[in-house]
Design a protein around this motif. Structure first.
Motif, PDB file in Angstrom:
ATOM      1  N   PRO A  76      39.505 -70.468  79.711  1.00 39.87           N
ATOM      2  CA  PRO A  76      40.931 -70.783  79.535  1.00 39.87           C
ATOM      3  C   PRO A  76      41.786 -69.520  79.346  1.00 39.87           C
ATOM      4  CG  PRO A  76      39.552 -72.194  78.153  1.00 39.87           C
ATOM      5  CD  PRO A  76      38.669 -71.115  78.690  1.00 39.87           C
ATOM      6  N   ASN A  77      41.150 -68.459  78.823  1.00 40.24           N
ATOM      7  CA  ASN A  77      41.857 -67.212  78.567  1.00 40.24           C
ATOM      8  C   ASN A  77      41.505 -66.183  79.651  1.00 40.24           C
ATOM      9  OD1 ASN A  77      42.279 -64.452  77.452  1.00 40.24           O
ATOM     10  ND2 ASN A  77      42.973 -65.589  75.641  1.00 40.24           N
ATOM     11  N   GLN A  78      42.499 -65.709  80.391  1.00 40.51           N
ATOM     12  CA  GLN A  78      42.257 -64.766  81.484  1.00 40.51           C
ATOM     13  C   GLN A  78      41.665 -63.460  80.978  1.00 40.51           C
ATOM     14  OE1 GLN A  78      45.638 -63.933  83.988  1.00 40.51           O
ATOM     15  NE2 GLN A  78      44.653 -62.200  85.001  1.00 40.51           N
ATOM     16  N   LEU A  79      42.080 -63.025  79.783  1.00 38.93           N
ATOM     17  CA  LEU A  79      41.566 -61.777  79.224  1.00 38.93           C
ATOM     18  C   LEU A  79      40.066 -61.882  78.969  1.00 38.93           C
ATOM     19  CD1 LEU A  79      42.010 -58.937  78.134  1.00 38.93           C
ATOM     20  CD2 LEU A  79      42.635 -59.964  75.909  1.00 38.93           C
ATOM     21  N   HIS A  80      39.627 -63.010  78.432  1.00 39.28           N
ATOM     22  CA  HIS A  80      38.197 -63.201  78.191  1.00 39.28           C
ATOM     23  C   HIS A  80      37.425 -63.195  79.504  1.00 39.28           C
ATOM     24  CE1 HIS A  80      39.081 -65.339  74.090  1.00 39.28           C
ATOM     25  NE2 HIS A  80      39.309 -64.030  74.064  1.00 39.28           N
ATOM     26  N   PHE A  81      38.001 -63.798  80.526  1.00 36.37           N
ATOM     27  CA  PHE A  81      37.362 -63.804  81.839  1.00 36.37           C
ATOM     28  C   PHE A  81      37.238 -62.389  82.386  1.00 36.37           C
ATOM     29  CE2 PHE A  81      38.281 -63.666  86.472  1.00 36.37           C
ATOM     30  CZ  PHE A  81      37.064 -64.155  86.933  1.00 36.37           C
ATOM     31  N   SER A  82      38.304 -61.620  82.297  1.00 37.52           N
ATOM     32  CA  SER A  82      38.298 -60.260  82.832  1.00 37.52           C
ATOM     33  C   SER A  82      37.270 -59.393  82.113  1.00 37.52           C
ATOM     34  CB  SER A  82      39.685 -59.637  82.706  1.00 37.52           C
ATOM     35  OG  SER A  82      40.625 -60.350  83.483  1.00 37.52           O
ATOM     36  N   ARG A  83      37.160 -59.563  80.788  1.00 33.34           N
ATOM     37  CA  ARG A  83      36.170 -58.797  80.038  1.00 33.34           C
ATOM     38  C   ARG A  83      34.749 -59.165  80.462  1.00 33.34           C
ATOM     39  NH1 ARG A  83      38.838 -59.289  73.964  1.00 33.34           N
ATOM     40  NH2 ARG A  83      40.415 -57.643  74.229  1.00 33.34           N
ATOM     41  N   ALA A  84      34.496 -60.464  80.608  1.00 31.71           N
ATOM     42  CA  ALA A  84      33.169 -60.920  81.024  1.00 31.71           C
ATOM     43  C   ALA A  84      32.854 -60.427  82.425  1.00 31.71           C
ATOM     44  CB  ALA A  84      33.095 -62.450  80.951  1.00 31.71           C
ATOM     45  N   PHE A  85      33.830 -60.480  83.305  1.00 34.07           N
ATOM     46  CA  PHE A  85      33.644 -60.030  84.685  1.00 34.07           C
ATOM     47  C   PHE A  85      33.332 -58.531  84.721  1.00 34.07           C
ATOM     48  CE2 PHE A  85      34.670 -58.815  88.967  1.00 34.07           C
ATOM     49  CZ  PHE A  85      34.382 -59.932  89.737  1.00 34.07           C
TER      50      PHE A  85
END
Length: 279
Positions: free
Chosen positions: A250-259
């Motif tokens: 749901p959070n784009q920042l969390h996605f970017s960090r994981a990516f």
């Protein structure tokens, strides 16, 4: 805002199951019942009457609320029943049926169980009553659906449910976890959710998963999400924020960090390189 949810259905192993016929049966007190030999499996729910009957070479006792399964090629001698007898029944067949019944603890050696304690709350009974209602005409698909629903409730309500027997229990749980992850990854699920779905302790499932795949359950979940995200990024299907939500972040920042942790670069940079290389 668009919300997308899914529910995993592990039905493939049950697909070879057929409903052949169904109905209700009543016997007066003075009616003599001849021995029965069925070609297919007959699942019955006793609504009235009690007594003993002989299945094959074994004697069994029934009462209202009993589930009685008459397995194929097992002679049924009901001469010791006390009338009147009333029951609802469904005749079914298929290679998967014995496995389903075994999960409810019903086998040719143990063909009877009691759901009497559930009373009117028994969903097995109510679903079978809906299926066999004499004043209702059901289409074939509706009748089949009710029969499968009845089997599902039977497994859930059985006082002696059994774990499915598999040649490799580790493989069973790992494959079950993988199917769940591949279906649920768009949602904000955790490893704890996967373990709960499998009915296992998180640590124990993690050990099984690592031994079988070489990675943790969490790593597999992340890889599944990133694999789908890469596909969306490569074809430019949507903004990154939308892609993040579509793979469970749901959070784009969390996605970017994981990516970035997986690929070493941000998703936007990965998209630029791969869309350029694709040209």
């Amino acid at each position: 805002m668009v919300e997308f949810t899914t529910q995993f259905c592990d039905s493939a192993s049950f697909s070879q199951t057929a409903l052949r016929q169904y109905g209700r049966y009543e016997k007066d007190a003075d009616f003599t019942q001849l021995p029965i030999l069925n070609e297919h499996t007959v699942i019955t729910y006793i609504t009235e009457g009690s007594g003993s009957l002989k299945l094959g070479s074994s004697m069994h006792t029934i009462e209202p609320g009993s589930i009685l399964v008459m397995f194929p090629d097992v002679c049924v001698n009901a001469s010791a029943l006390h009338g009147p007898i009333q029951l609802m029944w469904a005749e079914m067949s298929g290679d998967a049926l014995p496995k389903i019944l075994a999960r409810a603890g019903l086998t040719p050696q143990k063909p009877i169980l009691s759901l009497a304690d559930l009373g009117d709350n028994c969903k097995t009974k109510s679903t079978l009553a809906q299926l066999t209602a004499p004043d209702t005409e059901l289409g074939a698909l509706a009748a089949y659906g009710l029969a499968m629903e009845m089997l599902d409730y039977l497994v859930q309500e059985s006082p002696r449910p059994c774990q499915p027997k598999v040649s490799n229990l580790q493989q069973y749980y790992v494959e079950k976890s993988i199917r769940y992850i591949k279906t649920k990854y768009p949602q904000d699920i955790s490893v704890e959710d996967v373990a709960q779905y499998c009915g296992l302790n998180r640590s124990y499932l993690g050990k099984l998963f690592r031994d079988a795949t070489g990675m943790t359950t969490q790593e597999y979940l992340i890889r599944q999400r990133m694999s789908v995200a890469c596909h969306y990024l490569e074809i430019g299907a949507a903004p990154i924020a939308t892609i993040a939500r579509s793979v469970g972040y749901p959070n784009q920042l969390h996605f970017s960090r994981a990516f970035h942790k997986v690929f070493g670069i941000p998703p936007r940079e990965w998209q630029k390189r791969n869309r350029k290389n694709a040209k």
